[in-house]
Scaffold this motif. Structure first.
Motif, PDB file in Angstrom:
ATOM      1  N   THR A  63       0.812  -1.216   0.000  1.00 14.85           N
ATOM      2  CA  THR A  63       0.000   0.000   0.000  1.00 14.85           C
ATOM      3  C   THR A  63       0.846   1.267   0.000  1.00 14.85           C
ATOM      4  OG1 THR A  63      -0.118  -0.067   2.415  1.00 14.85           O
ATOM      5  CG2 THR A  63      -1.929  -1.110   1.201  1.00 14.85           C
ATOM      6  N   SER A  64       2.187   1.139   0.010  1.00 17.63           N
ATOM      7  CA  SER A  64       3.058   2.317   0.012  1.00 17.63           C
ATOM      8  C   SER A  64       4.424   1.948  -0.533  1.00 17.63           C
ATOM      9  CB  SER A  64       3.209   2.890   1.427  1.00 17.63           C
ATOM     10  OG  SER A  64       3.908   1.990   2.262  1.00 17.63           O
ATOM     11  N   VAL A  65       5.224   2.966  -0.843  1.00 20.58           N
ATOM     12  CA  VAL A  65       6.604   2.762  -1.293  1.00 20.58           C
ATOM     13  C   VAL A  65       7.498   3.790  -0.619  1.00 20.58           C
ATOM     14  CG1 VAL A  65       6.207   4.191  -3.346  1.00 20.58           C
ATOM     15  CG2 VAL A  65       8.155   2.621  -3.272  1.00 20.58           C
ATOM     16  N   THR A  66       8.660   3.347  -0.157  1.00 23.48           N
ATOM     17  CA  THR A  66       9.655   4.225   0.456  1.00 23.48           C
ATOM     18  C   THR A  66      10.859   4.356  -0.461  1.00 23.48           C
ATOM     19  OG1 THR A  66       8.970   3.645   2.689  1.00 23.48           O
ATOM     20  CG2 THR A  66      11.168   4.591   2.435  1.00 23.48           C
ATOM     21  N   SER A  67      11.193   5.579  -0.824  1.00 18.33           N
ATOM     22  CA  SER A  67      12.395   5.860  -1.613  1.00 18.33           C
ATOM     23  C   SER A  67      13.467   6.392  -0.674  1.00 18.33           C
ATOM     24  CB  SER A  67      12.103   6.893  -2.698  1.00 18.33           C
ATOM     25  OG  SER A  67      11.111   6.439  -3.587  1.00 18.33           O
ATOM     26  N   GLY A  68      14.702   5.968  -0.883  1.00 21.34           N
ATOM     27  CA  GLY A  68      15.818   6.442  -0.080  1.00 21.34           C
ATOM     28  C   GLY A  68      17.004   6.767  -0.957  1.00 21.34           C
ATOM     29  N   ALA A  69      17.755   7.824  -0.609  1.00 21.17           N
ATOM     30  CA  ALA A  69      18.878   8.250  -1.444  1.00 21.17           C
ATOM     31  C   ALA A  69      20.039   8.741  -0.593  1.00 21.17           C
ATOM     32  CB  ALA A  69      18.441   9.358  -2.402  1.00 21.17           C
ATOM     33  N   TYR A  70      21.260   8.535  -1.111  1.00 18.46           N
ATOM     34  CA  TYR A  70      22.496   8.971  -0.463  1.00 18.46           C
ATOM     35  C   TYR A  70      23.337   9.743  -1.456  1.00 18.46           C
ATOM     36  CZ  TYR A  70      21.666   5.488   3.239  1.00 18.46           C
ATOM     37  OH  TYR A  70      21.130   4.753   4.274  1.00 18.46           O
ATOM     38  N   GLU A  71      24.090  10.712  -0.967  1.00 18.22           N
ATOM     39  CA  GLU A  71      25.099  11.363  -1.805  1.00 18.22           C
ATOM     40  C   GLU A  71      26.202  10.357  -2.116  1.00 18.22           C
ATOM     41  OE1 GLU A  71      26.388  14.891   0.171  1.00 18.22           O
ATOM     42  OE2 GLU A  71      24.426  15.867   0.045  1.00 18.22           O
ATOM     43  N   GLU A  72      26.581  10.305  -3.396  1.00 16.94           N
ATOM     44  CA  GLU A  72      27.628   9.359  -3.804  1.00 16.94           C
ATOM     45  C   GLU A  72      29.003   9.844  -3.349  1.00 16.94           C
ATOM     46  OE1 GLU A  72      30.655   7.665  -6.253  1.00 16.94           O
ATOM     47  OE2 GLU A  72      29.686   9.370  -7.192  1.00 16.94           O
ATOM     48  N   ASP A  73      29.254  11.136  -3.454  1.00 19.01           N
ATOM     49  CA  ASP A  73      30.424  11.795  -2.886  1.00 19.01           C
ATOM     50  C   ASP A  73      29.911  12.997  -2.088  1.00 19.01           C
ATOM     51  OD1 ASP A  73      32.527  10.187  -4.059  1.00 19.01           O
ATOM     52  OD2 ASP A  73      32.025  11.126  -5.980  1.00 19.01           O
ATOM     53  N   VAL A  74      30.797  13.640  -1.339  1.00 13.22           N
ATOM     54  CA  VAL A  74      30.389  14.829  -0.591  1.00 13.22           C
ATOM     55  C   VAL A  74      29.872  15.879  -1.574  1.00 13.22           C
ATOM     56  CG1 VAL A  74      31.144  16.661   0.947  1.00 13.22           C
ATOM     57  CG2 VAL A  74      32.045  14.336   1.235  1.00 13.22           C
ATOM     58  N   PHE A  75      28.676  16.401  -1.292  1.00 14.39           N
ATOM     59  CA  PHE A  75      27.985  17.294  -2.223  1.00 14.39           C
ATOM     60  C   PHE A  75      27.359  18.426  -1.414  1.00 14.39           C
ATOM     61  CE2 PHE A  75      23.915  18.107  -4.627  1.00 14.39           C
ATOM     62  CZ  PHE A  75      24.493  18.773  -5.673  1.00 14.39           C
ATOM     63  N   ALA A  76      27.750  19.666  -1.714  1.00 17.48           N
ATOM     64  CA  ALA A  76      27.325  20.810  -0.905  1.00 17.48           C
ATOM     65  C   ALA A  76      25.963  21.362  -1.298  1.00 17.48           C
ATOM     66  CB  ALA A  76      28.368  21.931  -1.007  1.00 17.48           C
ATOM     67  N   GLY A  77      25.466  21.005  -2.492  1.00 18.91           N
ATOM     68  CA  GLY A  77      24.207  21.578  -2.963  1.00 18.91           C
ATOM     69  C   GLY A  77      22.987  21.015  -2.252  1.00 18.91           C
ATOM     70  N   ASN A  78      21.900  21.780  -2.276  1.00 22.01           N
ATOM     71  CA  ASN A  78      20.631  21.299  -1.744  1.00 22.01           C
ATOM     72  C   ASN A  78      19.952  20.374  -2.756  1.00 22.01           C
ATOM     73  OD1 ASN A  78      20.918  22.809   0.593  1.00 22.01           O
ATOM     74  ND2 ASN A  78      19.722  24.536  -0.187  1.00 22.01           N
ATOM     75  N   TRP A  79      19.268  19.365  -2.264  1.00 22.94           N
ATOM     76  CA  TRP A  79      18.536  18.443  -3.131  1.00 22.94           C
ATOM     77  C   TRP A  79      17.350  17.846  -2.382  1.00 22.94           C
ATOM     78  CZ3 TRP A  79      18.624  13.148  -1.707  1.00 22.94           C
ATOM     79  CH2 TRP A  79      19.591  12.788  -0.768  1.00 22.94           C
ATOM     80  N   ASN A  80      16.384  17.355  -3.135  1.00 23.07           N
ATOM     81  CA  ASN A  80      15.261  16.657  -2.520  1.00 23.07           C
ATOM     82  C   ASN A  80      14.894  15.426  -3.320  1.00 23.07           C
ATOM     83  OD1 ASN A  80      13.184  17.321  -4.542  1.00 23.07           O
ATOM     84  ND2 ASN A  80      13.208  19.382  -3.688  1.00 23.07           N
ATOM     85  N   LEU A  81      14.096  14.588  -2.704  1.00 21.94           N
ATOM     86  CA  LEU A  81      13.704  13.307  -3.287  1.00 21.94           C
ATOM     87  C   LEU A  81      12.190  13.197  -3.244  1.00 21.94           C
ATOM     88  CD1 LEU A  81      14.434  10.444  -4.345  1.00 21.94           C
ATOM     89  CD2 LEU A  81      14.560   9.724  -1.951  1.00 21.94           C
ATOM     90  N   ARG A  82      11.606  12.829  -4.373  1.00 16.93           N
ATOM     91  CA  ARG A  82      10.161  12.633  -4.461  1.00 16.93           C
ATOM     92  C   ARG A  82       9.875  11.149  -4.701  1.00 16.93           C
ATOM     93  NH1 ARG A  82       5.983  16.180  -5.314  1.00 16.93           N
ATOM     94  NH2 ARG A  82       7.504  17.868  -5.622  1.00 16.93           N
ATOM     95  N   SER A  83       8.904  10.619  -3.995  1.00 15.88           N
ATOM     96  CA  SER A  83       8.487   9.232  -4.144  1.00 15.88           C
ATOM     97  C   SER A  83       7.117   9.188  -4.792  1.00 15.88           C
ATOM     98  CB  SER A  83       8.450   8.555  -2.766  1.00 15.88           C
ATOM     99  OG  SER A  83       8.232   7.173  -2.879  1.00 15.88           O
TER     100      SER A  83
END
Length: 300
Positions: free
Chosen positions: A273-293
C-alpha cells in the motif's frame, strides 16, 4: 470475486407477476465489488552479500500471477552502489512475470553489500504487456527517454536499463505521469554521468501496461530540500487502495545522489500500500537536493 443475486423463495400460488404492478417478496442482493487487481502480493529475492563489483538478482511472480510493478533495495553500500538494470521481462505481446535488478559499485568499495529485487504480482490483468523506449547512444552527460503505453492502456508499473556505463551513470528521474485523479500512461527516465565518462552509453525506459484498471491514480510525497547526506520519503496509497507500481524523482542532485532504495511494503501474503524511496550522496555534495516518491495505486 463473482456474486449471485439472491431471491427469497415464495410458494408458487402467492407469486403473481402483473405487468406494471409492484412485485413483492423479491429481495435483490447487490453484487459484491471485485478487486481491481485481485491476488496482489509483493515478492522479493535477495542477492549474495559480498564485496564484488557487480551483482544481479531476479524476483519472479508465483505460478499463475503476472508482474504489474517493481521495486529494489541496496543494503550496505550507502550511496556507493548504482542500480544499472531494473528490467521487467515480457514484451509488446507478452505479459511480464519477473523483474531483474543489477547494480555496480560506483567506485571501488571494500564493504559487503546486497541488492534485493521486489516484484509486485497479481492475478492476470487484461491486456497486460511490457513496452520499451530506447534513447540515443552517445557520451553525453545526460540521457532521457519516455516509454508510453499503447492507446487505450494505462501504466501499472515501470523499469529502466542503462547500457554501457557499468556504474558510471545514475538514474535521477524515474517519473510516472498521471495525478491523484488521472491514471498514469507513461514513465520518463533521466540519468546523469556520476563522473566524467567518455564512453558511449544509453538508457531504456520500460512501461508495464494493461487495459484500464479501476481507480488507478498516482500519489506523491516529497522530502525536505537541504544538503544532508541522505533522506527517505514514503508515498502512500489512498484509503481503500493498493499499490501497483513505484517511481522517484531527484531534484538538485544531477548525478551526485544515488537512489539506494525503492521499496514497496507488503509481503508474499500482504498487498502493498506504500513505497519508500531512499537516497544517499555518492560523494560529498554541498548543494541542496530533494527526493520525491511516487506510488501508483488502484482500488483494493
Amino acid at each position: 470475486m463473482s456474486g449471485h443475486t439472491g431471491i427469497r423463495r415464495i410458494a408458487a400460488p402467492t407469486l403473481v407477476l402483473v405487468l406494471g404492478a409492484t412485485v413483492t417478496g423479491v429481495v435483490a442482493v447487490p453484487n459484491p465489488a471485485s478487486a481491481a487487481v485481485p491476488g496482489l502480493v509483493r515478492i522479493s529475492a535477495v542477492s549474495a552479500s559480498n564485496s564484488n563489483d557487480f551483482r544481479s538478482v531476479t524476483a519472479t511472480c508465483p505460478a499463475g500471477k503476472v508482474l504489474i510493478g517493481t521495486g529494489y533495495e541496496v543494503d550496505g553500500a550507502t550511496g556507493e552502489v548504482v542500480v544499472d538494470d531494473f528490467t521487467p521481462n515480457g514484451g509488446a505481446a507478452i505479459a511480464p512475470t519477473a523483474v531483474t535488478v543489477g547494480a555496480y559499485e560506483a567506485d571501488p568499495f571494500a564493504g559487503n553489500w546486497t541488492v534485493t529485487a521486489y516484484a509486485v504480482c497479481a492475478s492476470p490483468l487484461a491486456g497486460l504487456v511490457r513496452v520499451s523506449a530506447a534513447g540515443t547512444t552517445d557520451s553525453n552527460d545526460f540521457h532521457g527517454t519516455t516509454a508510453a503505453c499503447p492507446t487505450g492502456k494505462v501504466m501499472t508499473g515501470a523499469g529502466f536499463e542503462i547500457a554501457g556505463a557499468t556504474g558510471e551513470a545514475v538514474v535521477d528521474d524515474f517519473t510516472p505521469n498521471g495525478s491523484t485523479v488521472t491514471a498514469p500512461t507513461a514513465v520518463t527516465v533521466g540519468a546523469y554521468e556520476a563522473e566524467t565518462f567518455t564512453s558511449n552509453w544509453s538508457l531504456t525506459a520500460y512501461a508495464i501496461c494493461a487495459n484500464p484498471v479501476p481507480g488507478l491514480v498516482r500519489f506523491t510525497a516529497v522530502s525536505a530540500n537541504n544538503s544532508t547526506d541522505s533522506r527517505f520519503v514514503t508515498a502512500s496509497c489512498g484509503s481503500g487502495q493498493v499499490l501497483t507500481g513505484t517511481g522517484f524523482e531527484m531534484t538538485g542532485g544531477t548525478g551526485e545522489v544515488v537512489v539506494d532504495d525503492l521499496r514497496p511494503n507488503g509481503s508474499a501474503a500482504i498487498a502493498p500500500t506504500s513505497v519508500t524511496s531512499g537516497a544517499y550522496e555518492e560523494d560529498v555534495f554541498a548543494g541542496n537536493w530533494n527526493l520525491r516518491s511516487y506510488a501508483i495505486c488502484a482500488t483494493r
